[in-house]
Design a protein around this motif. Sequence first.
Motif, short mmCIF file in Angstrom:
data_model
loop_
_atom_site.label_atom_id
_atom_site.label_comp_id
_atom_site.label_asym_id
_atom_site.label_seq_id
_atom_site.Cartn_x
_atom_site.Cartn_y
_atom_site.Cartn_z
N VAL A 276 5.42 6.35 -8.57
CA VAL A 276 4.67 5.19 -8.08
C VAL A 276 3.19 5.52 -7.93
N PHE A 277 2.86 6.76 -7.60
CA PHE A 277 1.45 7.14 -7.45
C PHE A 277 0.75 7.19 -8.81
N ASP A 278 1.48 7.56 -9.85
CA ASP A 278 0.89 7.54 -11.18
C ASP A 278 0.70 6.12 -11.69
N ARG A 279 1.53 5.20 -11.17
CA ARG A 279 1.48 3.82 -11.64
C ARG A 279 0.40 3.00 -10.94
N ILE A 280 0.29 3.14 -9.60
CA ILE A 280 -0.64 2.26 -8.87
C ILE A 280 -1.73 3.03 -8.12
N GLY A 281 -1.78 4.34 -8.25
CA GLY A 281 -2.82 5.12 -7.60
C GLY A 281 -2.38 5.69 -6.27
N CYS A 282 -3.31 6.37 -5.62
CA CYS A 282 -3.01 7.06 -4.36
C CYS A 282 -3.48 6.23 -3.17
N PHE A 283 -3.62 6.86 -2.02
CA PHE A 283 -4.01 6.14 -0.81
C PHE A 283 -5.51 5.83 -0.84
N GLU B 109 -9.01 5.76 0.28
CA GLU B 109 -9.79 6.59 1.20
C GLU B 109 -10.90 5.84 1.91
N LEU B 110 -11.06 4.55 1.63
CA LEU B 110 -11.97 3.74 2.43
C LEU B 110 -11.38 3.42 3.80
N LEU B 111 -10.06 3.52 3.91
CA LEU B 111 -9.38 3.09 5.12
C LEU B 111 -9.09 4.27 6.03
N VAL B 112 -9.72 4.25 7.20
CA VAL B 112 -9.45 5.26 8.22
C VAL B 112 -8.08 5.00 8.83
N ARG B 113 -7.75 3.73 9.02
CA ARG B 113 -6.44 3.31 9.50
C ARG B 113 -5.83 2.35 8.47
N ALA B 114 -4.57 2.06 8.62
CA ALA B 114 -3.86 1.04 7.82
C ALA B 114 -3.69 1.43 6.36
N GLN B 115 -3.94 2.69 6.01
CA GLN B 115 -3.80 3.07 4.61
C GLN B 115 -2.33 3.03 4.16
N ASP B 116 -1.40 3.30 5.07
CA ASP B 116 0.02 3.23 4.71
C ASP B 116 0.44 1.79 4.44
N TYR B 117 0.00 0.88 5.31
CA TYR B 117 0.37 -0.52 5.13
C TYR B 117 -0.21 -1.06 3.83
N GLU B 118 -1.48 -0.74 3.57
CA GLU B 118 -2.10 -1.21 2.33
C GLU B 118 -1.36 -0.68 1.12
N PHE B 119 -0.96 0.58 1.15
CA PHE B 119 -0.27 1.15 -0.01
C PHE B 119 1.07 0.47 -0.22
N ASN B 120 1.79 0.21 0.86
CA ASN B 120 3.07 -0.48 0.72
C ASN B 120 2.90 -1.89 0.17
N ARG B 121 1.86 -2.59 0.63
CA ARG B 121 1.62 -3.93 0.10
C ARG B 121 1.16 -3.88 -1.36
N ARG B 122 0.50 -2.79 -1.74
CA ARG B 122 0.12 -2.63 -3.14
C ARG B 122 1.35 -2.44 -4.01
N ILE B 123 2.34 -1.72 -3.46
CA ILE B 123 3.60 -1.55 -4.19
C ILE B 123 4.24 -2.91 -4.47
N THR B 124 4.38 -3.74 -3.41
CA THR B 124 5.04 -5.03 -3.59
C THR B 124 4.20 -5.97 -4.44
N ALA B 125 2.86 -5.88 -4.31
CA ALA B 125 2.00 -6.74 -5.13
C ALA B 125 2.11 -6.40 -6.62
N SER B 126 2.48 -5.16 -6.92
CA SER B 126 2.62 -4.73 -8.32
C SER B 126 4.04 -4.99 -8.84
N GLY B 127 4.88 -5.60 -8.02
CA GLY B 127 6.25 -5.87 -8.44
C GLY B 127 7.25 -4.82 -8.02
#
Length: 352
Positions: A171-178, A180-198
């Motif tokens: 999944v990291f090769d497909r949609i990128g890593c965390f 680094e602009l986000l001091v907080r909420a980086q986990d939530y953003e990454f999870n939403r990026r997963i679902t946004a990508s299908g």
Amino acid sequence: MTLVSIIIPCRNEERFIEQCLASVLSFELPSGVEIEVVVVDGMSTDRTPTIVNAVAAGDRRVKLLSNPGVLQSAGLNRGLREATGKWIMRLDAHCLYPRDYLKLCLQTAERTGADNVGGVVVTAPGADSYQARVVQALTTHPFGVGNSGFRLGAGEGPTDTVPYGFFDRRVFDRIGCFNELLVRAQDYEFNRRITASGGIVWRNPEIRVQYFNQPTLRGFLRKQTNSEAPYNVYMWYVAPYAFTWRHAITGLFTGGVVGGAALAVRHRRVRKLYGSVLMLYGVLAVAASVQQAARYRELKHVVCLPFGFAAFHLAHGRGILRGAARLATGTAPVQRRANPGLPTTSAGGRGD
């Protein structure tokens, strides 16, 4: 042989890191599974690196990396670059994990084919004090945290986010890593990026982690105002697909409390409506407080929690409004920092 890479970003966690690692190194491993534990230290000023090095000296599976970027998102990405496993488990130093944690994550990932798998948080007081128990009660009721399924023990199935996470490395090769602009909420953003990508984020409530919350009410409220809530807003700016009303509603509430008070002074009808809304809020707060008092067998909660809920919601709402104001004036940290992008991992994981 299947390798699971466990990444633990941390900074100044001398109180928790040793017991965290002890729980991780005690994981029950399915046949044919090995682990590597990558602790990424964000330039701690306490004994955290010393403690990790001592553990690593006794267990070759543990290694310590430095994170000059300090931020958790940068630490996670540093760990990803060093990790060599087919599976990536992202953990937090502020937690304890049961022996079956990894086994359940792996079984659930293989059964569902999800990109990320996680469970639910069992929130524990961060200290042996009444303030810490108040924080626990505030964050374990829907009136306090809304429909946060992983905090409230929702059922199994696809979800918007899970605590920490057990990822298929691809999944990291497909949609990128965390981000680094986000001091907080980086986990939530990454999870939403997963679902946004299908992709799929999957919650299994049998997967449980014990999380130690803030030890003082003051520290908890300060965290909401200064970091948690503003970075919800900054996350929406850099990742609009991550917006949720659960995070935004306190900003509307706080704006309504302040604005309504100003209008109520001059307008009788507004004053009546304002008083009715506040009365309804008070009734809901008292009802939630009574429930939490019974749940935790803490009679003082009946009196103290209504004020605690109000302080929690106003502090978070103030942070939401502060974040929005900084975005509007172009002074938000995500606007002033160069975007490092979302690089993919460069090292491939080991196969079976």
